[in-house]
Design a protein around this motif. Structure first.
Motif, PDB file in Angstrom:
ATOM      1  N   ARG A   1       0.831  -1.203   0.000  1.00  0.00           N
ATOM      2  CA  ARG A   1       0.000   0.000   0.000  1.00  0.00           C
ATOM      3  C   ARG A   1       0.872   1.262   0.000  1.00  0.00           C
ATOM      4  O   ARG A   1       0.597   2.222  -0.708  1.00  0.00           O
ATOM      5  CB  ARG A   1      -0.906  -0.009   1.229  1.00  0.00           C
ATOM      6  N   ARG A   2       1.942   1.239   0.843  1.00  0.00           N
ATOM      7  CA  ARG A   2       2.843   2.394   0.901  1.00  0.00           C
ATOM      8  C   ARG A   2       3.547   2.616  -0.426  1.00  0.00           C
ATOM      9  O   ARG A   2       3.696   3.757  -0.881  1.00  0.00           O
ATOM     10  CB  ARG A   2       3.883   2.212   2.015  1.00  0.00           C
ATOM     11  N   LYS A   3       3.964   1.528  -1.023  1.00  0.00           N
ATOM     12  CA  LYS A   3       4.637   1.633  -2.320  1.00  0.00           C
ATOM     13  C   LYS A   3       3.694   2.194  -3.374  1.00  0.00           C
ATOM     14  O   LYS A   3       4.077   3.048  -4.192  1.00  0.00           O
ATOM     15  CB  LYS A   3       5.150   0.258  -2.755  1.00  0.00           C
ATOM     16  N   LYS A   4       2.437   1.742  -3.295  1.00  0.00           N
ATOM     17  CA  LYS A   4       1.443   2.242  -4.241  1.00  0.00           C
ATOM     18  C   LYS A   4       1.185   3.729  -4.013  1.00  0.00           C
ATOM     19  O   LYS A   4       1.079   4.511  -4.965  1.00  0.00           O
ATOM     20  CB  LYS A   4       0.140   1.448  -4.082  1.00  0.00           C
ATOM     21  N   ASN A   5       1.107   4.122  -2.734  1.00  0.00           N
ATOM     22  CA  ASN A   5       0.905   5.530  -2.399  1.00  0.00           C
ATOM     23  C   ASN A   5       2.083   6.386  -2.852  1.00  0.00           C
ATOM     24  O   ASN A   5       1.903   7.506  -3.325  1.00  0.00           O
ATOM     25  CB  ASN A   5       0.692   5.704  -0.898  1.00  0.00           C
TER      26      ASN A   5
ATOM     27  N   ALA B   1      -0.626  14.796  -3.109  1.00  0.00           N
ATOM     28  CA  ALA B   1       0.666  14.095  -3.044  1.00  0.00           C
ATOM     29  C   ALA B   1       1.284  14.234  -1.653  1.00  0.00           C
ATOM     30  O   ALA B   1       1.854  13.279  -1.114  1.00  0.00           O
ATOM     31  CB  ALA B   1       1.616  14.667  -4.101  1.00  0.00           C
ATOM     32  N   ALA B   2       1.158  15.436  -1.059  1.00  0.00           N
ATOM     33  CA  ALA B   2       1.688  15.660   0.286  1.00  0.00           C
ATOM     34  C   ALA B   2       0.955  14.816   1.314  1.00  0.00           C
ATOM     35  O   ALA B   2       1.562  14.266   2.242  1.00  0.00           O
ATOM     36  CB  ALA B   2       1.588  17.142   0.645  1.00  0.00           C
ATOM     37  N   ASP B   3      -0.360  14.665   1.150  1.00  0.00           N
ATOM     38  CA  ASP B   3      -1.156  13.835   2.058  1.00  0.00           C
ATOM     39  C   ASP B   3      -0.739  12.370   1.993  1.00  0.00           C
ATOM     40  O   ASP B   3      -0.910  11.618   2.962  1.00  0.00           O
ATOM     41  CB  ASP B   3      -2.646  13.956   1.724  1.00  0.00           C
ATOM     42  N   MET B   4      -0.201  11.971   0.859  1.00  0.00           N
ATOM     43  CA  MET B   4       0.282  10.601   0.707  1.00  0.00           C
ATOM     44  C   MET B   4       1.708  10.422   1.237  1.00  0.00           C
ATOM     45  O   MET B   4       2.277   9.332   1.132  1.00  0.00           O
ATOM     46  CB  MET B   4       0.231  10.195  -0.771  1.00  0.00           C
ATOM     47  N   GLY B   5       2.265  11.493   1.789  1.00  0.00           N
ATOM     48  CA  GLY B   5       3.593  11.406   2.401  1.00  0.00           C
ATOM     49  C   GLY B   5       4.749  11.641   1.460  1.00  0.00           C
ATOM     50  O   GLY B   5       5.896  11.361   1.823  1.00  0.00           O
ATOM     51  N   HIS B   6       4.480  12.166   0.262  1.00  0.00           N
ATOM     52  CA  HIS B   6       5.557  12.433  -0.675  1.00  0.00           C
ATOM     53  C   HIS B   6       6.389  13.614  -0.157  1.00  0.00           C
ATOM     54  O   HIS B   6       5.887  14.730  -0.002  1.00  0.00           O
ATOM     55  CB  HIS B   6       4.993  12.751  -2.065  1.00  0.00           C
TER      56      HIS B   6
END
Length: 502
Positions: free
Chosen positions: A60-64, A98-103
């Motif tokens: 999931r993290r990789k996908k995010n 993108a920021a919400d996904m931790g990028h």
């Protein structure tokens, strides 16, 4: 026989008991083995579930991350080619997702947009939250931004010690802006002992990077506009771009200018030998290169923000450049602060910060800033009223032939403020102010008139005190040296009467 039968019966009972015990033990053992097998099976299933959950989380993290990276790239692409406000809003919406996904890069860019007010309203509180998260993740941009905000008290407490800590971490992480700030702080001695070697070390790291960019024509420095001198036009024929300076020195170096080569050679040699003066001059050369970095683009965006009425956005951008040691940015930041249009700082922060920035600009040779520093001490803006310090600053500004400083110094001599009262020196400085600038002619004329009238009344008061002991025959002797003063007073009175009766 009875006894034998009893013995046999007892033996038989004992054997039966032992058999039962052994059977019970075997049953218990089988039960324990069964329980252990069940427990092992349960643990195995739990571990399988855990591994499965971790694998799912990882996937999931990789996908995010992949999705966040895609959104980040899409946002950059739109921003690069966007012309309309709607497109920019769309780009920042993607950046927010993108920021919400931790990028990490998306978080850094979004935080900068919130702090500086790029393409939208500022939100200092949200910017602080993002930068704190970034700093925890080891982002040198987040650490540098927090250092900047602590340094000015923007969105958090004013704390120079914490600012220095964050700048140090940012510099160690390779942040060029932090390195610029530390270079300037060590060069001037701002909250750290003056250390030319430390300044040179930080400036050198940035200079090598910038020099490589300039060589490839990847950096294009911009004009630094002074807000107090410019109101409408961005450019004028009397201004030079930093790029012109760079090209000039590059031309001299390419043609083999011996003076520049010799200067650099000797400064470098002296610095390597530990000579502080050599380090200082070499540091100035490195610093000139550092100030050609891409961050100087903020001079344009800050100026346009100011022109559009986005005062807070303009201040934040100028303030960061000021922190890096740009004298023009220090003056502009102070100019904006004293305009009292800033909303992101409290009223009691305005003038102390403005004084700090005027003082730093003055230390870099800005004579106008030196006069402003004197004014702040004279009137008690952002500090306690101190006539002695004000007189010192005015005296330093006089060396740069500033008429305003001469006039102020004359006034202080006239009234004995911070310096001994001396009418003759007051007259001299008033006259020099008029000679230095034609704009000072009228103020000087009025000040001189007031001074002469003051002298006249002073002498008339003295005359009245001693008139009883004087003979009227001596009146002509008394008046003769001051006939011009009396004539001047009469002329002024006549002029006033004529103007009133027109």
């Amino acid at each position: 026989m009875k006894a034998v039968s009893v013995a046999l019966l007892l033996l038989l009972a004992l054997l039966v008991s032992v058999h039962k015990t052994e059977k019970s033990f075997e049953n218990h053992k089988e039960k324990n083995v069964s329980k252990q097998e069940a427990l092992n099976e349960s643990q195995l299933l739990t571990m399988q579930d855990t591994f499965s959950s971790q694998a799912e989380d990882l996937a999931r993290r990789k996908k995010n991350e992949e999705r966040g990276h895609q959104l980040y790239k899409m946002s950059n692409k739109i921003l690069k080619h966007s012309k309309s406000k709607k497109e920019k809003e769309e780009a920042y919406q993607l950046l927010t997702e993108a920021a919400d996904m931790g990028h990490l890069k998306a978080m850094e860019k979004l935080a900068a947009a919130l702090l500086f007010g790029y393409h939208g309203p500022q939100n200092i509180t949200a910017a602080v939250t993002l930068y704190e998260t970034l700093a925890e993740k080891g982002s040198h941009k987040g650490q540098t931004a927090l250092g900047f905000m602590f340094s000015y008290g923007i969105g958090m407490e004013y704390n120079q010690a914490k600012a220095l800590v964050y700048y140090t971490f940012g510099s160690l992480g390779g942040n060029l802006i932090s390195q610029m700030i530390l270079g300037y702080r060590y060069w001037v001695g701002i909250n750290v002992p003056r250390n030319c070697e430390a300044a040179l070390t930080n400036y050198r790291k940035v200079a090598y990077f910038i020099a490589d960019k300039l060589e490839k024509n990847e950096e294009m420095p911009v004009e630094k506009v002074r807000l107090m001198e410019k109101s409408e036009n961005l450019s004028s024929n009397n201004d030079f771009l930093d790029w012109d300076v760079h090209q000039y020195y590059k031309f001299l170096a390419e043609r083999g200018d011996t003076q520049i080569q010799k200067a650099f050679y000797y400064f470098l040699k002296a610095a390597k030998a530990g000579n502080t003066h050599g380090m200082a001059f070499l540091g100035k050369l490195y610093r000139s290169v550092c100030e050609l970095g891409s961050w100087s683009e903020k001079f344009l965006t800050a100026y346009f923000a100011y022109q559009d009425g986005n005062i807070d956005s303009s201040l934040i951008q100028y303030a960061l450049l000021a922190e890096m040691g740009y004298e023009v940015a220090q003056s502009n930041s102070a100019f904006i602060l004293e305009s009292e249009q800033v909303k992101i700082l409290s009223n009691d922060q305005m003038y102390p910060l403005a004084l700090l920035l005027w003082n730093r600009a003055a230390a870099q040779g800005n004579a106008f800033a030196r006069v402003k520093t004197g004014d702040y001490h004279f009137y008690g803006y952002g500090t306690k009223r101190d006539y002695v310090t004000a007189a010192i600053h005015y005296s330093l500004a006089v060396d740069h032939h500033i008429a305003q400083a001469m006039f102020n110094l004359a006034y202080m001599y006239e009234h004995g403020l911070g310096i001994p009262e001396d009418i003759h020196l007051a007259k001299r400085w008033y006259d020099l102010a008029a000679q230095t600038s034609s704009d000072a002619s009228i103020p000087v004329f009025l000040a001189r008139m007031k001074l002469e009238v003051k002298l006249l009344f002073s002498e008339m008061q003295l005359f009245k005190q001693f008139t009883s002991s004087w003979k009227m025959s001596k009146l002509d002797t008394v008046l003769r040296p001051h006939w011009d003063l009396f004539a001047l007073v009469v002329i002024v009175i006549l002029l006033v009467l004529l103007i009133r009766n027109r």
